[in-house]
Scaffold this motif. Structure first.
Motif, PDB file in Angstrom:
ATOM      1  N   GLY A 183       0.810   4.344  -2.667  1.00  0.00           N
ATOM      2  CA  GLY A 183       0.729   5.749  -2.257  1.00  0.00           C
ATOM      3  C   GLY A 183       1.798   6.591  -2.933  1.00  0.00           C
ATOM      4  O   GLY A 183       1.528   7.698  -3.405  1.00  0.00           O
ATOM      5  N   HIS A 184       3.014   6.044  -2.992  1.00  0.00           N
ATOM      6  CA  HIS A 184       4.115   6.796  -3.613  1.00  0.00           C
ATOM      7  C   HIS A 184       3.873   7.045  -5.104  1.00  0.00           C
ATOM      8  O   HIS A 184       4.259   8.073  -5.631  1.00  0.00           O
ATOM      9  CB  HIS A 184       5.448   6.070  -3.429  1.00  0.00           C
ATOM     10  N   VAL A 185       3.255   6.078  -5.789  1.00  0.00           N
ATOM     11  CA  VAL A 185       2.993   6.302  -7.219  1.00  0.00           C
ATOM     12  C   VAL A 185       1.629   6.975  -7.434  1.00  0.00           C
ATOM     13  O   VAL A 185       1.212   7.211  -8.568  1.00  0.00           O
ATOM     14  CB  VAL A 185       3.104   5.002  -8.069  1.00  0.00           C
ATOM     15  N   PRO A 234       0.821  -1.232   0.000  1.00  0.00           N
ATOM     16  CA  PRO A 234       0.000   0.000   0.000  1.00  0.00           C
ATOM     17  C   PRO A 234       0.847   1.270   0.000  1.00  0.00           C
ATOM     18  O   PRO A 234       0.465   2.278  -0.606  1.00  0.00           O
ATOM     19  CB  PRO A 234      -0.809  -0.107   1.305  1.00  0.00           C
ATOM     20  N   ASP A 235       2.019   1.230   0.634  1.00  0.00           N
ATOM     21  CA  ASP A 235       2.923   2.381   0.661  1.00  0.00           C
ATOM     22  C   ASP A 235       3.413   2.692  -0.753  1.00  0.00           C
ATOM     23  O   ASP A 235       3.435   3.851  -1.185  1.00  0.00           O
ATOM     24  CB  ASP A 235       4.105   2.067   1.579  1.00  0.00           C
ATOM     25  N   GLU A 236       3.781   1.651  -1.479  1.00  0.00           N
ATOM     26  CA  GLU A 236       4.258   1.839  -2.845  1.00  0.00           C
ATOM     27  C   GLU A 236       3.145   2.433  -3.722  1.00  0.00           C
ATOM     28  O   GLU A 236       3.401   3.304  -4.549  1.00  0.00           O
ATOM     29  CB  GLU A 236       4.741   0.504  -3.433  1.00  0.00           C
ATOM     30  N   THR A 283       3.749  11.075  -0.620  1.00  0.00           N
ATOM     31  CA  THR A 283       4.849  10.897   0.330  1.00  0.00           C
ATOM     32  C   THR A 283       4.296  10.653   1.739  1.00  0.00           C
ATOM     33  O   THR A 283       3.096  10.785   1.979  1.00  0.00           O
ATOM     34  CB  THR A 283       5.806  12.112   0.289  1.00  0.00           C
ATOM     35  N   HIS A 284       5.170  10.261   2.668  1.00  0.00           N
ATOM     36  CA  HIS A 284       4.715   9.915   4.013  1.00  0.00           C
ATOM     37  C   HIS A 284       4.183  11.135   4.755  1.00  0.00           C
ATOM     38  O   HIS A 284       4.677  12.237   4.555  1.00  0.00           O
ATOM     39  CB  HIS A 284       5.874   9.320   4.821  1.00  0.00           C
ATOM     40  N   SER A 285       3.198  10.931   5.624  1.00  0.00           N
ATOM     41  CA  SER A 285       2.747  12.032   6.471  1.00  0.00           C
ATOM     42  C   SER A 285       2.677  11.560   7.924  1.00  0.00           C
ATOM     43  O   SER A 285       2.880  10.391   8.224  1.00  0.00           O
ATOM     44  CB  SER A 285       1.412  12.581   5.977  1.00  0.00           C
ATOM     45  N   ASP A 308       1.594   1.830   9.386  1.00  0.00           N
ATOM     46  CA  ASP A 308       2.633   2.440  10.219  1.00  0.00           C
ATOM     47  C   ASP A 308       2.547   3.968  10.161  1.00  0.00           C
ATOM     48  O   ASP A 308       2.746   4.653  11.152  1.00  0.00           O
ATOM     49  CB  ASP A 308       4.037   1.925   9.821  1.00  0.00           C
ATOM     50  N   HIS A 309       2.221   4.478   8.982  1.00  0.00           N
ATOM     51  CA  HIS A 309       2.040   5.924   8.797  1.00  0.00           C
ATOM     52  C   HIS A 309       1.163   6.084   7.569  1.00  0.00           C
ATOM     53  O   HIS A 309       1.030   5.138   6.777  1.00  0.00           O
ATOM     54  CB  HIS A 309       3.398   6.614   8.569  1.00  0.00           C
ATOM     55  N   PRO A 310       0.564   7.266   7.341  1.00  0.00           N
ATOM     56  CA  PRO A 310      -0.152   7.462   6.082  1.00  0.00           C
ATOM     57  C   PRO A 310       0.830   7.740   4.941  1.00  0.00           C
ATOM     58  O   PRO A 310       1.893   8.324   5.165  1.00  0.00           O
ATOM     59  CB  PRO A 310      -1.002   8.722   6.338  1.00  0.00           C
TER      60      PRO A 310
HETATM   61 ZN   LIG Z   1       7.223   4.700   1.898  1.00  0.00          ZN
END
Ligand SMILES: [Zn+2]
Length: 401
Positions: free
Chosen positions: A306-308, A302-304, A353-355, A344-346
């Motif tokens: 979010g990054h794209v 899910p993080d990846e 990017t991370h928030s 772990d984080h949004p």
């Molecule tokens: Zn990340």
């Protein structure tokens, strides 16, 4: 009692207009996460202290109950153990990216996602030029992520290094490592000299010539950053008296797990991407629970997404995690268990990017009565019985039997 901790990296998000102003968690079909919320209790966990930069290094430390202000010493030392690198108490480990420099500026932090095989050849050339065993050591890692170890250098906090992903388009000269304390001037100069010298070594390397011929970005500079000494963490076993294991594709998470004394389990086909082996991770978790009390399963996908900045993909990664991993564990486990689900984080689609906002969490356990929350998401968790918690609260709540 068995304990299961599942983290969907970067799952939390903001409302998205294309999803009818729902977050990906609200929009996703995720019956298993919702069962955890409905049967258990929810809350918000603050994983990023005000003074810290949002990222998985900080957030995963928090999730496991380690104050990141003390134990999050840098990407270098946290990732190094999963590559088999041993650090002494006075050694400093840097993450050392292979990056692309264009016209004197940093243009890509990953050298166009250079492959592990290509990068290994480049690092070998760097090693040949600079490696002095017992003093300066280079280690090849995964894709663009490599390591520089400075033995007996114990003032990493006195050198300011800039993460290359935060320096896109910025002149190299402006962001070179800089000493901020008198004990580190010589070492900062050494880092600058090696960066400078790597240009010459890498420019004409056959790997880069071949990459440029096929219109790929060359890996033409090394970039050390994220330096620190190894954290001295008390193990989970010494803190809680239980045996634990971690399942993740990501070096950082495995590294934190190894400092925490967890068994590191490698699953074939666990990629850290959308095509990861969800079922394999679930089966490995069930297997690990035969010999461990706690298993921590981390999913990077899910993080990846979010990054794209792909909201449809993010919804899909949440649904895959729910059905193919969580559901598979929950349907197969025969012993009494407590389970927690959280990001772990949004990593919001809007910014890519991370928030730092606190993340929703739900814990279902025989020792918790339901609190009336029916779904697992950012909005529902606000009404949960645990309200807003931080530090080692989550892990203590999960293990409160
Ligand atoms: Zn990340």
């Amino acid at each position: 009692m068995k304990f299961i901790l599942v983290v969907g990296d970067g799952m939390a998000d903001y409302p998205i207009p294309e999803l009818g102003n729902k977050t990906p968690l609200q929009a996703a079909n995720k019956p298993n996460m919702d069962v955890i919320a409905a049967k258990g209790r929810s809350g918000l966990l603050k994983t990023i202290p005000d003074e810290s930069t949002p990222g998985s290094d900080t957030a995963i430390c928090s999730v496991l109950g380690y104050d990141p202000r003390i134990y999050c010493t840098g990407r270098g030392p946290l990732e190094a153990p999963s590559r088999g690198i041993k650090l002494g108490p006075n050694d400093t480990a840097y993450r050392c990216n292979i990056i692309t420099e264009e016209k004197g500026a940093i243009s890509d932090y990953s050298a166009g996602h250079i492959t592990t095989e290509e990068a290994a050849e480049l690092i070998a050339a760097i090693k040949k030029a600079y490696d002095k065993q017992g003093k300066i050591e280079f280690y090849a890692g995964l894709d663009y992520r490599h390591f520089l170890i400075l033995r007996n250098f114990s003032n990493p906090e006195q050198i300011k290094c800039t993460p290359p992903h935060d320096a896109r388009g910025i002149a190299v000269l402006e962001v070179l490592p800089k000493a901020t304390g008198r004990g580190a001037e010589k070492t900062a100069q050494l880092l600058r000299d090696m960066i400078d010298g790597s240009r010459e070594i890498l420019k004409s390397h056959p790997v880069n010539i071949a990459r440029e011929m096929s219109s790929k970005l060359p890996g033409n500079l090394i970039w050390p950053w994220g330096g620190g000494k190894k954290p001295s963490m008390p193990t989970i076993e010494s803190k809680y008296g239980i045996k634990s294991a971690v399942i993740s594709a990501v070096d950082l998470v495995k590294g934190i797990g190894s400092y925490a004394g967890m068994e590191i389990i490698t699953v074939e086909g666990a990629t850290g991407l959308y095509n990861t082996n969800y079922e394999g991770k679930a089966d490995a978790a069930l297997e690990a629970l035969k010999t461990n009390d706690l298993v921590f399963v981390h999913v990077e996908a899910p993080d990846e997404a979010g990054h794209v900045r792909d909201y449809k993909l993010k919804v899909k990664t949440i649904e895959d995690l729910d059905k193919r991993l969580l559901g598979r564990i929950m349907n197969s486990i025969s012993e009494p268990y407590a389970i927690a689900i959280l990001p772990d984080h949004p990593t919001p689609i809007k910014t890519g990017t991370h928030s730092r906002e606190p993340v929703p969490f739900s814990i279902a356990a025989p020792y918790f009565k339901a609190d009336g929350v029916r779904a697992f998401d950012e909005v529902s968790a606000k009404k949960g019985a645990f309200s807003l918690v931080e530090n080692d609260y989550l892990i203590s709540l999960l293990l409160s039997k």
